[in-house]
Design an enzyme around this catalytic site. Structure first.
Site, short mmCIF file in Angstrom:
data_model
loop_
_atom_site.label_atom_id
_atom_site.label_comp_id
_atom_site.label_asym_id
_atom_site.label_seq_id
_atom_site.Cartn_x
_atom_site.Cartn_y
_atom_site.Cartn_z
N GLU A 22 0.93 -0.85 -0.14
CA GLU A 22 0.01 0.23 0.06
C GLU A 22 1.53 1.68 0.08
O GLU A 22 0.79 2.23 -0.97
CB GLU A 22 -0.67 0.15 1.27
CG GLU A 22 -2.26 -1.15 1.01
CD GLU A 22 -3.34 -0.93 2.31
OE1 GLU A 22 -3.69 -0.78 2.63
OE2 GLU A 22 -2.30 -1.67 3.79
N TYR A 54 -14.79 26.43 0.77
CA TYR A 54 -14.22 24.83 0.20
C TYR A 54 -13.20 24.45 -0.07
O TYR A 54 -12.53 24.12 0.10
CB TYR A 54 -16.17 24.38 -0.15
CG TYR A 54 -17.07 25.19 -1.49
CD1 TYR A 54 -16.16 24.84 -2.40
CD2 TYR A 54 -17.49 25.68 -1.08
CE1 TYR A 54 -16.04 26.04 -4.03
CE2 TYR A 54 -18.31 26.24 -2.34
CZ TYR A 54 -17.08 26.28 -3.47
OH TYR A 54 -17.47 27.65 -4.65
N ILE A 78 -5.71 4.78 8.31
CA ILE A 78 -6.55 6.27 7.67
C ILE A 78 -7.35 6.89 9.21
O ILE A 78 -7.71 7.81 9.25
CB ILE A 78 -7.75 5.46 7.12
CG1 ILE A 78 -8.68 4.57 7.44
CG2 ILE A 78 -6.82 4.43 5.55
CD1 ILE A 78 -9.94 4.39 6.56
N GLU A 79 -7.03 6.43 10.14
CA GLU A 79 -7.35 7.03 11.60
C GLU A 79 -6.30 8.47 11.86
O GLU A 79 -7.27 9.25 12.15
CB GLU A 79 -8.04 6.25 12.68
CG GLU A 79 -9.15 5.06 12.49
CD GLU A 79 -8.33 3.50 12.24
OE1 GLU A 79 -7.53 3.47 11.17
OE2 GLU A 79 -9.15 2.52 12.56
N LYS A 104 -11.47 4.17 2.23
CA LYS A 104 -10.70 3.18 1.14
C LYS A 104 -11.09 2.02 0.45
O LYS A 104 -11.40 1.39 0.87
CB LYS A 104 -9.57 2.97 2.72
CG LYS A 104 -8.20 2.73 1.57
CD LYS A 104 -7.46 1.94 3.17
CE LYS A 104 -6.24 1.00 2.25
NZ LYS A 104 -5.17 0.32 3.66
#
Length: 128
Positions: A22, A54, A78-79, A104
């Protein structure tokens, strides 16, 4: 607070994950951002300076996803990625609360699935 800005499905490429492949190959991440704020001043003035852009939210999220810079330097979790995005947005003046979802879609799961996501939520009370 009822007013909110939503940015949904922002796409960025990054090198985050527990597995070596990854971090070596990278993958697509999708980011959703919801920011609670007060539109009062912006609605009255009709000026960008009186709201939260934005575009700035997108820049923060993409910068964090791409923060690894080079292969192999991303976050394991990813946390961590979601938390860093949420913390940076929470520090913007006028943000009452923020919720960041990191998707993900190419997670290394050997079974069929539609999505993997984590959600980080911050508010004005969680500021240092």
């Amino acid at each position: 607070m009822a007013d909110r800005i939503e940015l949904i499905g922002l796409e960025a490429y990054g090198y985050h994950g527990v597995f070596d492949h990854e971090k070596a190959q990278g993958q697509k991440f999708l980011i959703d951002i919801v920011v609670w704020t007060d539109f009062g001043a912006a609605a009255h003035s009709d000026e960008l300076a009186d709201t939260i852009s934005y575009v700035d939210l997108a820049d923060i999220a993409v910068e964090e996803v791409q923060s690894a810079g080079s292969k192999g330097a991303g976050h394991d979790l990813i946390e961590t990625l979601a938390s860093r995005i949420a913390d940076r947005i929470n520090d913007i003046a006028g943000v009452h609360a923020v919720e960041v979802t990191v998707h993900k879609p190419q997670a290394p799961i050997e079974y069929p699935f539609s999505d993997v996501r984590v959600v980080a939520r911050r508010n004005a009370k969680s500021r240092g």
